[in-house]
Design a protein around this motif. Structure first.
Motif, short mmCIF file in Angstrom:
data_model
loop_
_atom_site.label_atom_id
_atom_site.label_comp_id
_atom_site.label_asym_id
_atom_site.label_seq_id
_atom_site.Cartn_x
_atom_site.Cartn_y
_atom_site.Cartn_z
N LYS A 1 2.29 16.04 5.97
CA LYS A 1 3.12 17.18 5.54
C LYS A 1 2.24 18.39 5.22
N ALA A 2 1.11 18.16 4.56
CA ALA A 2 0.19 19.27 4.26
C ALA A 2 -0.27 19.95 5.55
N ALA A 3 -0.59 19.14 6.55
CA ALA A 3 -0.97 19.72 7.85
C ALA A 3 0.17 20.54 8.41
N SER A 4 1.40 20.07 8.23
CA SER A 4 2.58 20.80 8.72
C SER A 4 2.71 22.16 8.03
N ILE A 5 2.50 22.17 6.74
CA ILE A 5 2.62 23.41 5.98
C ILE A 5 1.54 24.40 6.41
N ASP B 1 14.35 10.80 2.40
CA ASP B 1 13.77 12.14 2.31
C ASP B 1 13.10 12.41 0.97
N HIS B 2 12.37 11.41 0.48
CA HIS B 2 11.62 11.58 -0.76
C HIS B 2 10.56 12.67 -0.63
N LEU B 3 10.06 12.87 0.58
CA LEU B 3 8.99 13.86 0.78
C LEU B 3 9.53 15.22 1.20
N ARG C 1 0.84 -1.20 0.00
CA ARG C 1 0.00 0.00 0.00
C ARG C 1 0.87 1.25 0.00
N PHE C 2 1.93 1.22 -0.79
CA PHE C 2 2.85 2.34 -0.82
C PHE C 2 2.17 3.65 -1.19
N ALA C 3 1.31 3.62 -2.18
CA ALA C 3 0.67 4.86 -2.64
C ALA C 3 -0.20 5.47 -1.54
N LEU C 4 -0.96 4.64 -0.84
CA LEU C 4 -1.81 5.16 0.22
C LEU C 4 -0.98 5.62 1.41
N LEU C 5 0.09 4.90 1.70
CA LEU C 5 1.00 5.32 2.77
C LEU C 5 1.64 6.65 2.43
N ARG C 6 2.07 6.79 1.19
CA ARG C 6 2.64 8.08 0.74
C ARG C 6 1.59 9.19 0.86
N LEU D 1 6.84 17.24 10.89
CA LEU D 1 7.89 17.06 9.90
C LEU D 1 9.00 16.13 10.40
N ARG D 2 9.31 16.21 11.68
CA ARG D 2 10.31 15.30 12.25
C ARG D 2 9.84 13.85 12.16
N MET D 3 8.55 13.63 12.39
CA MET D 3 8.02 12.28 12.28
C MET D 3 8.17 11.76 10.86
N ILE D 4 7.81 12.59 9.89
CA ILE D 4 7.94 12.17 8.49
C ILE D 4 9.40 11.88 8.17
N ALA D 5 10.30 12.75 8.60
CA ALA D 5 11.73 12.56 8.34
C ALA D 5 12.23 11.26 8.95
#
Length: 175
Positions: A120-124, A149-151, A108-113, A139-143
């Motif tokens: 990330k949108a919430a972070s912005i 760091d694809h995102l 489920r890579f696409a849904l996970l992404r 952002l730290r969680m995503i990192a």
């Protein structure tokens, strides 16, 4: 984990959308900037409140209308919907590499992404609302979960750090 691996994955916008909701999204797009656009989006939402295409349309509308609190609410809703499908914890603060890997193991890579991009949108949005510490925590969680760091969350954290190291305009003017 490679968040760019989309082999054998459905993308969020490939999910079935009721025809009436699709018509309403088209109407909202055609009427963007006019009062009817939001009404059409909200009608589509009423028909398909858990459809990610509808949520993305609503998020984008609010974001580009500078209605950040509304955009934040929709981003969190998109995380809730996608996270539930993936079996992720209700609260993003409880994400672990193990639960993310389990979602990825189910192909489920696409849904996970999508989920991580919603985070990330919430972070912005939080950055736009000047809620910097809340944005950085997300952002730290995503990192931590996106080792390559694809995102671009690590890069965004660097930019935030550089921005906050610079003196603000009043301090610079006083010097």
């Amino acid at each position: 984990m490679d968040l760019l691996d989309f082999t054998d994955c459905n993308l969020y916008f490939e999910d079935a959308l009721p025809a009436e909701a699709e018509t309403l999204l088209d109407k909202a797009s055609a009427e963007y900037g006019e009062p009817g656009a939001e009404a059409a989006l909200l009608s589509a939402y009423a028909l398909a409140p858990r459809n990610l295409t509808v949520l993305v349309g609503l998020y984008r509308f609010y974001f580009y209308q500078h209605r950040m609190e509304d955009a934040l609410h929709v981003a969190e809703q998109a995380m809730s919907v996608s996270g539930a499908t993936l079996g992720l914890p209700d609260d993003w603060r409880h994400l672990t590499p193990e639960c993310v890997a389990a979602a990825a193991a189910d192909r489920r890579f696409a849904l996970l992404r999508f989920y991580l991009l919603a985070l990330k949108a919430a972070s912005i949005v939080l950055l736009r609302l000047r809620r910097i510490d809340e944005a950085k925590a997300r952002l730290r969680m995503i990192a931590a979960l996106d080792s390559k760091d694809h995102l671009d969350s690590a890069k965004l954290l660097e930019v935030i750090a550089e921005f906050h190291e610079q003196p603000d305009d009043e301090t610079a003017l006083a010097a």
